[in-house]
Design a protein around this motif. Structure first.
Motif, PDB file in Angstrom:
ATOM      1  N   GLU A 263       6.412   9.618  -1.770  1.00  0.00           N
ATOM      2  CA  GLU A 263       5.448   8.697  -1.178  1.00  0.00           C
ATOM      3  C   GLU A 263       6.080   7.871  -0.078  1.00  0.00           C
ATOM      4  N   ILE A 264       5.218   7.273   0.732  1.00  0.00           N
ATOM      5  CA  ILE A 264       5.607   6.223   1.659  1.00  0.00           C
ATOM      6  C   ILE A 264       5.045   4.927   1.105  1.00  0.00           C
ATOM      7  N   LEU A 265       5.894   3.896   1.004  1.00  0.00           N
ATOM      8  CA  LEU A 265       5.467   2.574   0.553  1.00  0.00           C
ATOM      9  C   LEU A 265       5.386   1.662   1.767  1.00  0.00           C
TER      10      LEU A 265
ATOM     11  N   ALA B 114       0.865  -1.170   0.000  1.00  0.00           N
ATOM     12  CA  ALA B 114       0.000   0.000   0.000  1.00  0.00           C
ATOM     13  C   ALA B 114       0.907   1.227   0.000  1.00  0.00           C
ATOM     14  N   TRP B 115       0.313   2.390  -0.206  1.00  0.00           N
ATOM     15  CA  TRP B 115       1.147   3.588  -0.238  1.00  0.00           C
ATOM     16  C   TRP B 115       0.384   4.807   0.226  1.00  0.00           C
ATOM     17  N   ILE B 116       1.151   5.834   0.555  1.00  0.00           N
ATOM     18  CA  ILE B 116       0.629   7.143   0.916  1.00  0.00           C
ATOM     19  C   ILE B 116       1.274   8.141  -0.027  1.00  0.00           C
ATOM     20  N   PRO B 117       0.514   8.678  -0.984  1.00  0.00           N
ATOM     21  CA  PRO B 117       1.095   9.640  -1.924  1.00  0.00           C
ATOM     22  C   PRO B 117       1.191  11.039  -1.307  1.00  0.00           C
ATOM     23  N   PHE B 118       2.285  11.727  -1.624  1.00  0.00           N
ATOM     24  CA  PHE B 118       2.506  13.095  -1.163  1.00  0.00           C
ATOM     25  C   PHE B 118       2.671  14.087  -2.311  1.00  0.00           C
ATOM     26  N   GLY B 119       2.454  13.641  -3.545  1.00  0.00           N
ATOM     27  CA  GLY B 119       2.584  14.546  -4.678  1.00  0.00           C
ATOM     28  C   GLY B 119       3.988  15.092  -4.821  1.00  0.00           C
ATOM     29  N   GLU B 120       4.089  16.389  -4.967  1.00  0.00           N
ATOM     30  CA  GLU B 120       5.381  17.040  -5.214  1.00  0.00           C
ATOM     31  C   GLU B 120       6.072  17.505  -3.934  1.00  0.00           C
TER      32      GLU B 120
ATOM     33  N   LEU C  56      10.466   5.408   2.253  1.00  0.00           N
ATOM     34  CA  LEU C  56      10.123   6.777   1.874  1.00  0.00           C
ATOM     35  C   LEU C  56      10.819   7.046   0.548  1.00  0.00           C
ATOM     36  N   TYR C  57      10.021   7.336  -0.466  1.00  0.00           N
ATOM     37  CA  TYR C  57      10.581   7.701  -1.767  1.00  0.00           C
ATOM     38  C   TYR C  57      10.541   9.222  -1.856  1.00  0.00           C
ATOM     39  N   PRO C  58      11.706   9.881  -1.976  1.00  0.00           N
ATOM     40  CA  PRO C  58      11.750  11.340  -1.903  1.00  0.00           C
ATOM     41  C   PRO C  58      11.391  12.069  -3.195  1.00  0.00           C
ATOM     42  N   GLY C  59      10.874  11.341  -4.165  1.00  0.00           N
ATOM     43  CA  GLY C  59      10.501  11.979  -5.430  1.00  0.00           C
ATOM     44  C   GLY C  59      11.608  11.854  -6.455  1.00  0.00           C
ATOM     45  N   GLY C  60      11.294  12.241  -7.653  1.00  0.00           N
ATOM     46  CA  GLY C  60      12.245  12.137  -8.768  1.00  0.00           C
ATOM     47  C   GLY C  60      11.525  11.599  -9.983  1.00  0.00           C
ATOM     48  N   LEU C  61      11.649  10.292 -10.234  1.00  0.00           N
ATOM     49  CA  LEU C  61      10.945   9.678 -11.362  1.00  0.00           C
ATOM     50  C   LEU C  61       9.447   9.610 -11.126  1.00  0.00           C
ATOM     51  N   SER C  62       9.044   9.601  -9.896  1.00  0.00           N
ATOM     52  CA  SER C  62       7.640   9.526  -9.505  1.00  0.00           C
ATOM     53  C   SER C  62       7.436  10.495  -8.347  1.00  0.00           C
ATOM     54  N   GLU C  63       6.225  10.565  -7.846  1.00  0.00           N
ATOM     55  CA  GLU C  63       5.948  11.496  -6.755  1.00  0.00           C
ATOM     56  C   GLU C  63       6.507  11.002  -5.423  1.00  0.00           C
TER      57      GLU C  63
ATOM     58  N   GLY D 204      13.265   2.985  -2.912  1.00  0.00           N
ATOM     59  CA  GLY D 204      12.889   3.893  -1.833  1.00  0.00           C
ATOM     60  C   GLY D 204      13.778   3.678  -0.624  1.00  0.00           C
ATOM     61  N   ASN D 205      13.827   4.681   0.226  1.00  0.00           N
ATOM     62  CA  ASN D 205      14.681   4.659   1.408  1.00  0.00           C
ATOM     63  C   ASN D 205      14.005   3.872   2.531  1.00  0.00           C
ATOM     64  N   HIS D 206      14.625   2.749   2.916  1.00  0.00           N
ATOM     65  CA  HIS D 206      14.116   1.952   4.035  1.00  0.00           C
ATOM     66  C   HIS D 206      14.497   2.671   5.320  1.00  0.00           C
TER      67      HIS D 206
END
Length: 140
Positions: free
Chosen positions: A87-89, A51-57, A78-85, A106-108
């Protein structure tokens, strides 16, 4: 010193998670700036049983750190953005982190250490019933 812990409440499930301070200090600091965090957990579209929590830009001010594409259930990214928005995965089963742009890493930064027995059931609820409320708070 004992690791800092996060309480996660999602739908009817409670989890305790360890902040990965030693391996992802910048990501932990960025996440802690978001606390307390209330959102909704939705089914990931391209990543498998996650599941995920999107944070947009949202710019969290970090880059790759302790990054992986294959988190185990309970290894939160935690994916800090770049190729995609940004988010937390939130993986609850087999996961290969991806977006419409392709595979991501993403950053574990957070690992569930209590409540894992409810993780798959939570994921199934998100999949079949839709978005579920989720909160993250730091234990004091």
């Amino acid at each position: 010193m004992a690791p800092r812990m996060i309480e996660i409440v999602a739908a009817d499930y409670r989890f305790r998670a360890r902040l990965e301070q030693e391996t992802a200090p910048a990501t932990v600091a960025a996440f802690r700036r978001l606390l307390p965090l209330e959102s909704r957990l939705i089914q990931a579209r391209w990543s498998g049983q996650a599941a995920w929590i999107p944070f947009g830009e949202l710019d969290v001010g970090i880059g790759p750190e302790n990054a992986t594409s294959y988190p185990a259930p309970g290894e939160i990214l935690l994916y800090p953005g770049g190729l995609s928005e940004t988010e937390i995965l939130f993986p609850y089963g087999p996961t290969c982190f991806a977006s419409k742009a392709g595979q991501l890493a993403g950053n574990h930064f957070l690992t569930i250490v209590e409540g894992l027995e409810g993780l798959h059931d939570l994921g199934e609820r998100v999949l079949w019933e839709g978005a579920q409320p989720i909160t993250f708070t730091e234990e004091t």
